[in-house]
Design a protein around this motif. Structure first.
Motif, PDB file in Angstrom:
ATOM      1  N   ARG A  64       0.863  -1.181   0.000  1.00 15.76           N
ATOM      2  CA  ARG A  64       0.000   0.000   0.000  1.00 15.76           C
ATOM      3  C   ARG A  64       0.900   1.231   0.000  1.00 15.76           C
ATOM      4  O   ARG A  64       2.121   1.119   0.141  1.00 15.76           O
ATOM      5  N   GLN A  65       0.320   2.381  -0.155  1.00 23.11           N
ATOM      6  CA  GLN A  65       1.085   3.621  -0.199  1.00 23.11           C
ATOM      7  C   GLN A  65       2.032   3.722   0.997  1.00 23.11           C
ATOM      8  O   GLN A  65       1.609   3.591   2.140  1.00 23.11           O
ATOM      9  N   GLY A  66       3.326   3.858   0.710  1.00 20.39           N
ATOM     10  CA  GLY A  66       4.311   4.029   1.772  1.00 20.39           C
ATOM     11  C   GLY A  66       4.794   2.744   2.412  1.00 20.39           C
ATOM     12  O   GLY A  66       5.633   2.784   3.317  1.00 20.39           O
ATOM     13  N   VAL A  67       4.270   1.597   1.995  1.00 25.17           N
ATOM     14  CA  VAL A  67       4.690   0.316   2.575  1.00 25.17           C
ATOM     15  C   VAL A  67       5.091  -0.613   1.429  1.00 25.17           C
ATOM     16  O   VAL A  67       4.248  -1.268   0.819  1.00 25.17           O
ATOM     17  N   SER A  68       6.399  -0.670   1.140  1.00 25.18           N
ATOM     18  CA  SER A  68       6.844  -1.478   0.007  1.00 25.18           C
ATOM     19  C   SER A  68       7.094  -2.926   0.386  1.00 25.18           C
ATOM     20  O   SER A  68       7.057  -3.802  -0.466  1.00 25.18           O
ATOM     21  N   ASN A  69       7.396  -3.184   1.654  1.00 27.37           N
ATOM     22  CA  ASN A  69       7.785  -4.525   2.115  1.00 27.37           C
ATOM     23  C   ASN A  69       9.077  -4.994   1.456  1.00 27.37           C
ATOM     24  O   ASN A  69       9.356  -6.182   1.409  1.00 27.37           O
ATOM     25  N   LEU A  70       9.856  -4.067   0.915  1.00 26.66           N
ATOM     26  CA  LEU A  70      11.141  -4.375   0.306  1.00 26.66           C
ATOM     27  C   LEU A  70      12.238  -3.602   1.034  1.00 26.66           C
ATOM     28  O   LEU A  70      11.967  -2.570   1.648  1.00 26.66           O
ATOM     29  N   PRO A  71      13.480  -4.070   0.940  1.00 27.27           N
ATOM     30  CA  PRO A  71      14.574  -3.320   1.567  1.00 27.27           C
ATOM     31  C   PRO A  71      14.645  -1.897   1.001  1.00 27.27           C
ATOM     32  O   PRO A  71      14.432  -1.685  -0.190  1.00 27.27           O
ATOM     33  N   ASP A  72      14.941  -0.957   1.853  1.00 29.91           N
ATOM     34  CA  ASP A  72      15.050   0.441   1.446  1.00 29.91           C
ATOM     35  C   ASP A  72      16.440   0.678   0.854  1.00 29.91           C
ATOM     36  O   ASP A  72      17.399   0.933   1.579  1.00 29.91           O
ATOM     37  N   ARG A  73      16.553   0.534  -0.460  1.00 28.36           N
ATOM     38  CA  ARG A  73      17.828   0.670  -1.156  1.00 28.36           C
ATOM     39  C   ARG A  73      17.665   1.621  -2.335  1.00 28.36           C
ATOM     40  O   ARG A  73      16.562   1.801  -2.853  1.00 28.36           O
ATOM     41  N   ASP A  74      18.769   2.158  -2.803  1.00 26.38           N
ATOM     42  CA  ASP A  74      18.713   3.076  -3.942  1.00 26.38           C
ATOM     43  C   ASP A  74      18.659   2.294  -5.256  1.00 26.38           C
ATOM     44  O   ASP A  74      18.800   1.069  -5.289  1.00 26.38           O
ATOM     45  N   ALA A  75      18.460   3.034  -6.347  1.00 30.14           N
ATOM     46  CA  ALA A  75      18.294   2.416  -7.659  1.00 30.14           C
ATOM     47  C   ALA A  75      19.507   1.590  -8.066  1.00 30.14           C
ATOM     48  O   ALA A  75      19.361   0.515  -8.662  1.00 30.14           O
ATOM     49  N   GLN A  76      20.710   2.061  -7.727  1.00 26.94           N
ATOM     50  CA  GLN A  76      21.908   1.317  -8.110  1.00 26.94           C
ATOM     51  C   GLN A  76      21.969  -0.030  -7.388  1.00 26.94           C
ATOM     52  O   GLN A  76      22.354  -1.035  -7.970  1.00 26.94           O
TER      53      GLN A  76
END
Length: 195
Positions: A163-175
């Motif tokens: 849902r909005q604001g909850v990715s359930n994925l590690p917070d990492r950058d595009a690279q």
């Protein structure tokens, strides 16, 4: 502490919300664009699940949908419930889903978990079901299609999450993500030669 019906309803609602969120911010083209060889698209997924809400919480318990569902008729085009026509806008499909949810919730609230209904499109030797059974069935059905929608939406524009604001994925950058995907590709290539 919520009772069993409230718990089931809460899980169903969480899946409904996840599925609906996948339409947020998309235009008509992107919401209906076929993203797989079999035509899977976001509006079609929502239209299908809404139709199943009407069918399983409606017809099964002798509480038919208050609106026509011609795409489910026996003589309808194959897969007609899995895509939205030009006249069925993103807004219309979202509203249709909300109406189906409202109708389904009225059935859920009116019946006990052990109340029975009949699924006419299931084999006769196993088509008598309880509300409990149908709640579990629709949680699974909605979760399955919400998962499809996760992948389709990520493919459309990169939007991810429960849902909005909850990715359930590690917070990492595009690279990091680019490197991660490349690592998975290398692993897949190497693995094909090890057996």
């Amino acid at each position: 502490m919520p009772d069993e019906k409230d718990t089931l309803k809460r899980y169903l609602q969480a899946q409904r919300d996840a599925l609906r969120w996948k339409l947020d911010g998309l235009g008509e083209r992107d919401a209906r664009w076929p993203m797989t060889p079999t035509g899977t698209n976001l509006l079609g997924l929502v239209k299908h699940v809404a139709s199943m809400e009407y069918e399983y919480f409606g017809n099964v318990f002798d509480r038919p949908a208050p609106e026509p569902l011609p795409w489910l008729d026996d003589d309808a085009e194959a897969n007609a419930d899995l895509w939205a026509t030009v006249d069925q806008s993103r807004e219309w499909v979202a509203g249709f889903y909300q109406r189906a949810i409202t109708h389904a919730d009225a059935t859920i609230d009116a019946l006990a978990l052990d109340d029975t209904g009949t699924v006419p499109w299931w084999p006769a030797d196993g088509n008598t079901v309880t509300l409990h059974w149908i709640l579990v069935h629709m949680i699974a059905e909605t979760a399955r299609h919400a998962g499809h929608a996760d992948i389709v939406r990520e493919t459309v524009d990169g939007a991810i999450g429960l849902r909005q604001g909850v990715s359930n994925l590690p917070d990492r950058d595009a690279q990091w993500w680019t490197d991660y995907v490349e690592k998975l590709k290398r692993t897949a290539e190497e693995a094909q030669y090890r057996t």
